[in-house]
Design an enzyme around this catalytic site. Sequence first.
Site, PDB file in Angstrom:
ATOM      1  N   LYS A 181       0.831  -1.214   0.000  1.00 35.73           N
ATOM      2  CA  LYS A 181       0.000   0.000   0.000  1.00 35.73           C
ATOM      3  C   LYS A 181       0.861   1.257   0.000  1.00 35.73           C
ATOM      4  O   LYS A 181       0.619   2.193  -0.756  1.00 35.73           O
ATOM      5  CB  LYS A 181      -0.911   0.049   1.245  1.00 35.73           C
ATOM      6  CG  LYS A 181      -1.897  -1.091   1.350  1.00 35.73           C
ATOM      7  CD  LYS A 181      -2.840  -0.900   2.522  1.00 35.73           C
ATOM      8  CE  LYS A 181      -2.175  -0.948   3.887  1.00 35.73           C
ATOM      9  NZ  LYS A 181      -1.755  -2.309   4.315  1.00 35.73           N
ATOM     10  N   ARG A 237      -9.793   0.466   8.555  1.00 31.35           N
ATOM     11  CA  ARG A 237      -9.260  -0.846   8.915  1.00 31.35           C
ATOM     12  C   ARG A 237     -10.233  -1.655   9.771  1.00 31.35           C
ATOM     13  O   ARG A 237      -9.933  -2.795  10.116  1.00 31.35           O
ATOM     14  CB  ARG A 237      -8.010  -0.624   9.740  1.00 31.35           C
ATOM     15  CG  ARG A 237      -6.724  -1.133   9.163  1.00 31.35           C
ATOM     16  CD  ARG A 237      -5.710  -0.769  10.200  1.00 31.35           C
ATOM     17  NE  ARG A 237      -4.439  -1.351  10.085  1.00 31.35           N
ATOM     18  CZ  ARG A 237      -3.412  -0.836   9.414  1.00 31.35           C
ATOM     19  NH1 ARG A 237      -3.568   0.234   8.677  1.00 31.35           N
ATOM     20  NH2 ARG A 237      -2.246  -1.391   9.469  1.00 31.35           N
ATOM     21  N   ARG A 245      12.057  -6.242   5.312  1.00 26.80           N
ATOM     22  CA  ARG A 245      11.798  -4.837   5.000  1.00 26.80           C
ATOM     23  C   ARG A 245      12.702  -3.906   5.808  1.00 26.80           C
ATOM     24  O   ARG A 245      12.954  -4.132   6.976  1.00 26.80           O
ATOM     25  CB  ARG A 245      10.328  -4.547   5.317  1.00 26.80           C
ATOM     26  CG  ARG A 245       9.898  -3.160   4.958  1.00 26.80           C
ATOM     27  CD  ARG A 245       8.428  -3.123   4.743  1.00 26.80           C
ATOM     28  NE  ARG A 245       7.686  -2.958   5.992  1.00 26.80           N
ATOM     29  CZ  ARG A 245       6.401  -2.653   6.026  1.00 26.80           C
ATOM     30  NH1 ARG A 245       5.716  -2.508   4.921  1.00 26.80           N
ATOM     31  NH2 ARG A 245       5.792  -2.522   7.187  1.00 26.80           N
ATOM     32  N   ARG A 271      11.405  -1.439  11.181  1.00 27.34           N
ATOM     33  CA  ARG A 271      10.311  -0.891  11.983  1.00 27.34           C
ATOM     34  C   ARG A 271      10.084  -1.775  13.199  1.00 27.34           C
ATOM     35  O   ARG A 271      10.154  -2.997  13.120  1.00 27.34           O
ATOM     36  CB  ARG A 271       9.041  -0.837  11.135  1.00 27.34           C
ATOM     37  CG  ARG A 271       8.586   0.576  10.878  1.00 27.34           C
ATOM     38  CD  ARG A 271       7.498   0.599   9.862  1.00 27.34           C
ATOM     39  NE  ARG A 271       6.311  -0.138  10.295  1.00 27.34           N
ATOM     40  CZ  ARG A 271       5.199  -0.202   9.576  1.00 27.34           C
ATOM     41  NH1 ARG A 271       5.124   0.403   8.417  1.00 27.34           N
ATOM     42  NH2 ARG A 271       4.158  -0.862  10.024  1.00 27.34           N
ATOM     43  N   ARG A 275      -0.120  -8.783  13.944  1.00 24.59           N
ATOM     44  CA  ARG A 275      -0.740  -7.881  12.955  1.00 24.59           C
ATOM     45  C   ARG A 275      -1.610  -8.661  11.983  1.00 24.59           C
ATOM     46  O   ARG A 275      -2.688  -8.209  11.606  1.00 24.59           O
ATOM     47  CB  ARG A 275       0.345  -7.096  12.207  1.00 24.59           C
ATOM     48  CG  ARG A 275       0.914  -5.957  13.050  1.00 24.59           C
ATOM     49  CD  ARG A 275       2.268  -5.506  12.555  1.00 24.59           C
ATOM     50  NE  ARG A 275       2.226  -4.845  11.264  1.00 24.59           N
ATOM     51  CZ  ARG A 275       3.301  -4.699  10.476  1.00 24.59           C
ATOM     52  NH1 ARG A 275       4.475  -5.178  10.851  1.00 24.59           N
ATOM     53  NH2 ARG A 275       3.194  -4.075   9.341  1.00 24.59           N
TER      54      ARG A 275
HETATM   55  P1  ADP Z   1       0.753  -2.114   8.097  1.00 24.57           P
HETATM   56  O1  ADP Z   1      -0.319  -1.868   7.080  1.00 24.57           O
HETATM   57  O2  ADP Z   1       1.962  -2.711   7.472  1.00 24.57           O
HETATM   58  O3  ADP Z   1       0.285  -2.857   9.306  1.00 24.57           O
HETATM   59  P2  ADP Z   1       0.736   0.708   8.981  1.00 24.57           P
HETATM   60  O4  ADP Z   1       1.900   1.609   8.938  1.00 24.57           O
HETATM   61  O5  ADP Z   1      -0.417   0.995   8.069  1.00 24.57           O
HETATM   62  O6  ADP Z   1       1.326  -0.759   8.693  1.00 24.57           O
HETATM   63  O7  ADP Z   1       0.171   0.639  10.476  1.00 24.57           O
HETATM   64  C1  ADP Z   1       0.998   0.440  11.581  1.00 24.57           C
HETATM   65  C2  ADP Z   1       0.181   0.365  12.875  1.00 24.57           C
HETATM   66  O8  ADP Z   1      -0.500   1.611  13.086  1.00 24.57           O
HETATM   67  C3  ADP Z   1      -0.911  -0.692  12.915  1.00 24.57           C
HETATM   68  O9  ADP Z   1      -0.415  -1.962  13.287  1.00 24.57           O
HETATM   69  C4  ADP Z   1      -1.850  -0.090  13.982  1.00 24.57           C
HETATM   70  O10 ADP Z   1      -1.320  -0.282  15.267  1.00 24.57           O
HETATM   71  C5  ADP Z   1      -1.787   1.394  13.686  1.00 24.57           C
HETATM   72  N1  ADP Z   1      -2.838   1.829  12.721  1.00 24.57           N
HETATM   73  C6  ADP Z   1      -2.622   2.342  11.477  1.00 24.57           C
HETATM   74  N2  ADP Z   1      -3.779   2.623  10.857  1.00 24.57           N
HETATM   75  C7  ADP Z   1      -4.768   2.286  11.723  1.00 24.57           C
HETATM   76  C8  ADP Z   1      -6.194   2.311  11.667  1.00 24.57           C
HETATM   77  N3  ADP Z   1      -6.855   2.741  10.569  1.00 24.57           N
HETATM   78  N4  ADP Z   1      -6.895   1.884  12.741  1.00 24.57           N
HETATM   79  C9  ADP Z   1      -6.267   1.450  13.845  1.00 24.57           C
HETATM   80  N5  ADP Z   1      -4.932   1.373  13.961  1.00 24.57           N
HETATM   81  C10 ADP Z   1      -4.170   1.782  12.917  1.00 24.57           C
END
Ligand code: ADP
Length: 226
Positions: free
Chosen positions: A21, A96, A134, A167, A178
Site C-alpha cells: 500500500k 481498517r 523490509r 520498523r 498484525r
Molecule cells: P501495516 O499496514 O503494514 O500494518 P501501517 O503503517 O499501516 O502498517 O500501520 C501500523 C500500525 O498503526 C498498525 O499496526 C496499527 O497499530 C496502527 N494503525 C494504522 N492505521 C490504523 C487504523 N486505521 N486503525 C487502527 N490502527 C491503525
Amino acid sequence: MASGGSPRKALVLFGPPGSGKGTQAKLLTQTLRYPHISTGDMLREHIKAGDSIGTKVRDLLKAGQLVPDEMVDEMVRERIDRPDCERGFILDGYPRTLQQAKTILDRFRERSIEPTVVYLKVDEDKLVGRLTNRRQCPQCGTLYNVLLKPPIVRGRCDMEGARLIVREDDREDVIRERFENYARQTQPVIAFLEKNAPFFAVEASEASPEQIFLQIGEFVRNGERR
Ligand code: ADP
C-alpha cells in the site's frame, strides 16, 4: 465542492500488512498530485513527537494492535479537511475496521467526495517474507527489501544516505499479531467496501510495483470517464 467544480476524489488503498500500500501510495501521489495520507505514518509521527496521542498509542503499535477507532477517525477527519486535499487524496491504512469504514463512507457522502477502493490481493505466505526483510529510511520513508529491492549501498538510503531501520513492529512475533488482527478486524471490511463503493481488486503477489501501479492508473482513469 472542489475548485473548478470537479468532485473531490478519495483513493482508498486496502490490503494486508506488507501488500505494498505504501509503495503504491508513493507512486500514485507523484502522478495524481494528491497527498498521501497514511494513518500508520501519522501515528508514528505522533510517537516521535512524544505528544499526548503518541504516548497513548505507542504500546499498541509496538504490539501490532489497532488503536481505537475514534482516535484515527478524528485524525483522518481533520486531515482530509485541509486545503491540500481539495482536489483529492490517497488513504493508506484506513479504514481498517467496519466501524471506520462506515464512518468514512458517511463522511464522503456528506462532503460529496467520490471514493475508489483499490484492494491489493497478496498470498499470505509472501507477506511474512516481505515484512521480515523490509527496511525503511527514517528520514524519507522509502522502503527497501534486503532480498528483493536492496539499497545501492548496504544499509543506507539511496536518497538520504541515512542508516536504514527495521520498523519496531516488523519483528516476527509482532507480524503474527498484525496478521491475526487483520484477519479478525480488517478482512470483513472488504465485503462492505465492495458493496458500497467503486472497487478494484488487483493481484499483487507476483507483479512488480510498476505493473501494479499501471493497472491501478488504468482503473482510476476509466473511473473518471464513467
Ligand atoms: P501495516 O499496514 O503494514 O500494518 P501501517 O503503517 O499501516 O502498517 O500501520 C501500523 C500500525 O498503526 C498498525 O499496526 C496499527 O497499530 C496502527 N494503525 C494504522 N492505521 C490504523 C487504523 N486505521 N486503525 C487502527 N490502527 C491503525
